[in-house]
Design a protein around this motif. Structure first.
Motif, mmCIF file in Angstrom:
data_model
loop_
_atom_site.group_PDB
_atom_site.id
_atom_site.type_symbol
_atom_site.label_atom_id
_atom_site.label_comp_id
_atom_site.label_asym_id
_atom_site.label_seq_id
_atom_site.Cartn_x
_atom_site.Cartn_y
_atom_site.Cartn_z
ATOM 1 N N TYR A 79 0.844 -1.203 0.000
ATOM 2 C CA TYR A 79 0.000 0.000 0.000
ATOM 3 C C TYR A 79 0.885 1.262 0.000
ATOM 4 O O TYR A 79 0.687 2.172 -0.803
ATOM 5 N N PHE A 80 1.893 1.292 0.889
ATOM 6 C CA PHE A 80 2.766 2.484 0.969
ATOM 7 C C PHE A 80 3.518 2.694 -0.354
ATOM 8 O O PHE A 80 3.665 3.824 -0.810
ATOM 9 N N LEU A 81 3.964 1.610 -0.962
ATOM 10 C CA LEU A 81 4.685 1.719 -2.246
ATOM 11 C C LEU A 81 3.769 2.280 -3.327
ATOM 12 O O LEU A 81 4.144 3.186 -4.077
ATOM 13 N N ARG A 82 2.554 1.760 -3.368
ATOM 14 C CA ARG A 82 1.616 2.222 -4.402
ATOM 15 C C ARG A 82 1.255 3.684 -4.217
ATOM 16 O O ARG A 82 1.001 4.399 -5.181
ATOM 17 N N GLU A 83 1.214 4.122 -2.955
ATOM 18 C CA GLU A 83 0.855 5.516 -2.672
ATOM 19 C C GLU A 83 2.072 6.436 -2.723
ATOM 20 O O GLU A 83 1.968 7.618 -2.368
ATOM 21 N N ASN A 84 3.224 5.858 -3.097
ATOM 22 C CA ASN A 84 4.471 6.635 -3.128
ATOM 23 C C ASN A 84 4.810 7.294 -1.803
ATOM 24 O O ASN A 84 5.314 8.413 -1.771
ATOM 25 N N ILE A 85 4.514 6.595 -0.725
ATOM 26 C CA ILE A 85 4.852 7.126 0.593
ATOM 27 C C ILE A 85 6.270 6.658 0.928
ATOM 28 O O ILE A 85 6.577 5.475 0.802
ATOM 29 N N SER A 86 7.110 7.597 1.352
ATOM 30 C CA SER A 86 8.496 7.233 1.655
ATOM 31 C C SER A 86 8.553 6.382 2.917
ATOM 32 O O SER A 86 7.818 6.617 3.873
ATOM 33 N N LYS A 87 9.480 5.432 2.930
ATOM 34 C CA LYS A 87 9.634 4.570 4.102
ATOM 35 C C LYS A 87 10.086 5.366 5.325
ATOM 36 O O LYS A 87 9.955 4.906 6.460
ATOM 37 N N ASP A 88 10.634 6.561 5.095
ATOM 38 C CA ASP A 88 11.122 7.375 6.213
ATOM 39 C C ASP A 88 10.069 8.338 6.764
ATOM 40 O O ASP A 88 10.310 9.002 7.763
ATOM 41 N N ASP A 89 8.907 8.401 6.097
ATOM 42 C CA ASP A 89 7.895 9.386 6.482
ATOM 43 C C ASP A 89 6.921 8.790 7.500
ATOM 44 O O ASP A 89 5.791 8.401 7.176
ATOM 45 N N GLU A 90 7.367 8.764 8.762
ATOM 46 C CA GLU A 90 6.550 8.122 9.793
ATOM 47 C C GLU A 90 5.186 8.796 9.942
ATOM 48 O O GLU A 90 4.165 8.124 10.122
ATOM 49 N N ALA A 91 5.146 10.131 9.826
ATOM 50 C CA ALA A 91 3.879 10.847 10.016
ATOM 51 C C ALA A 91 2.853 10.392 8.974
ATOM 52 O O ALA A 91 1.707 10.079 9.303
ATOM 53 N N LYS A 92 3.285 10.335 7.741
ATOM 54 C CA LYS A 92 2.378 9.952 6.653
ATOM 55 C C LYS A 92 1.957 8.483 6.799
ATOM 56 O O LYS A 92 0.802 8.125 6.567
ATOM 57 N N ILE A 93 2.921 7.653 7.146
ATOM 58 C CA ILE A 93 2.625 6.226 7.309
ATOM 59 C C ILE A 93 1.611 6.031 8.438
ATOM 60 O O ILE A 93 0.607 5.336 8.281
ATOM 61 N N VAL A 137 9.042 -5.340 -2.019
ATOM 62 C CA VAL A 137 8.000 -5.306 -0.980
ATOM 63 C C VAL A 137 8.570 -5.800 0.360
ATOM 64 O O VAL A 137 8.288 -5.235 1.412
ATOM 65 N N GLY A 138 9.431 -6.819 0.304
ATOM 66 C CA GLY A 138 10.045 -7.340 1.535
ATOM 67 C C GLY A 138 10.890 -6.291 2.241
ATOM 68 O O GLY A 138 10.818 -6.127 3.464
ATOM 69 N N ASN A 139 11.672 -5.559 1.457
ATOM 70 C CA ASN A 139 12.513 -4.526 2.061
ATOM 71 C C ASN A 139 11.668 -3.375 2.605
ATOM 72 O O ASN A 139 11.961 -2.826 3.660
ATOM 73 N N MET A 140 10.595 -3.033 1.885
ATOM 74 C CA MET A 140 9.696 -1.972 2.361
ATOM 75 C C MET A 140 8.992 -2.431 3.642
ATOM 76 O O MET A 140 8.795 -1.642 4.574
ATOM 77 N N ALA A 141 8.625 -3.713 3.699
ATOM 78 C CA ALA A 141 7.963 -4.242 4.899
ATOM 79 C C ALA A 141 8.902 -4.165 6.097
ATOM 80 O O ALA A 141 8.504 -3.770 7.196
ATOM 81 N N SER A 142 10.159 -4.519 5.861
ATOM 82 C CA SER A 142 11.141 -4.452 6.944
ATOM 83 C C SER A 142 11.286 -3.006 7.427
ATOM 84 O O SER A 142 11.321 -2.728 8.628
#
Ligand code: DC
Length: 218
Positions: A43-57, A93-98
């Protein structure tokens, strides 16, 4: 009371293969918790949300519904009404999940779902924090590991068997990075529970590991 088996360990230790086999032999339901973190990551990848953006996540967690269903005994992961089971097994996806599983908003939501599942059903659940956080009172706890070289070789063989070009050194490096991140994060890091049995599968066959765990369930 439901019977609960917790299997934790690093990426590529064979948790899902082993847990599926034990589930089939013992009639437990296999719950792959990594797939839930992967569905959120997709979901985060599809929405182009950065893995570092805790607020958005954290803000978007409420827009995400993850659930699981079983078809012919196999777990399917549903992300907002879409079956994403076939889309979550990539390295991306695995790396994004981690990377995104470090955030408390993500963990709180998925841990609640996992605990709910285990309450009424005999489960064998695999992940990183099952014995320590999700099911601290599990009847059997196993920490399944294997050397980095061995895990990288298994992953390499798996990819080449599928006809996917693979770079052994890159796979080993990714595994080391993932291990480090999963075991050094602040919330629920990957670690062996005090009362978990350590099983190192580096020199064991699948059957040997499965039988070891079935013996522990007796
Ligand atoms: O087991 P897996 O490779 O499918 O898991 C993907 C990522 O999800 C893993 O690198 C860390 C995270 N994860 C977690 O934090 N807690 C779990 N119980 C399962 C997975």
């Amino acid at each position: 009371m439901a019977f609960n088996v917790a299997i934790d360990g690093p990426a590529g230790a064979g948790k899902s293969t082993i847990a599926k086999a034990v589930a089939a032999k013992k009639g437990y339901v296999y719950v792959d918790t990594g797939a839930m973190y992967r569905a959120m990551a997709l979901y985060f990848l599809r929405e182009n949300i950065s893995k570092d953006d805790e607020a958005k996540i954290s803000a978007s967690v409420d827009n995400i519904k993850v659930s699981i269903k079983y078809e012919d005994g196999a777990q399917h992961v549903i992300l907002n009404d879409e079956d994403v089971t076939g889309l979550i097994r990539t390295e991306e996806v695995g790396n994004m999940a981690s990377a995104t599983s470090v955030y408390s908003a993500v963990r709180t939501k998925l841990v609640a779902l996992q605990q709910e599942l285990a309450k009424t059903t005999d489960v064998i659940m695999d992940g990183r924090d099952i014995g320590t956080v999700v099911l601290p009172n599990a009847d059997v706890k196993v920490f399944l590991t294997a050397s980095v070289a061995c895990r990288a070789k298994r992953r390499f063989d798996e990819l080449t068997a599928k006809g996917v070009e693979a770079d052994f050194d890159q796979i080993a490096k990714d595994i080391e990075e993932r291990d480090y991140r999963d075991s050094h994060r602040e919330i629920s890091p990957l670690k062996q529970a005090d009362d978990a049995i350590l099983v190192d599968s580096s020199e064991m066959t699948i059957d040997e590991v499965v039988n070891t765990i079935i013996d522990l369930c007796k």
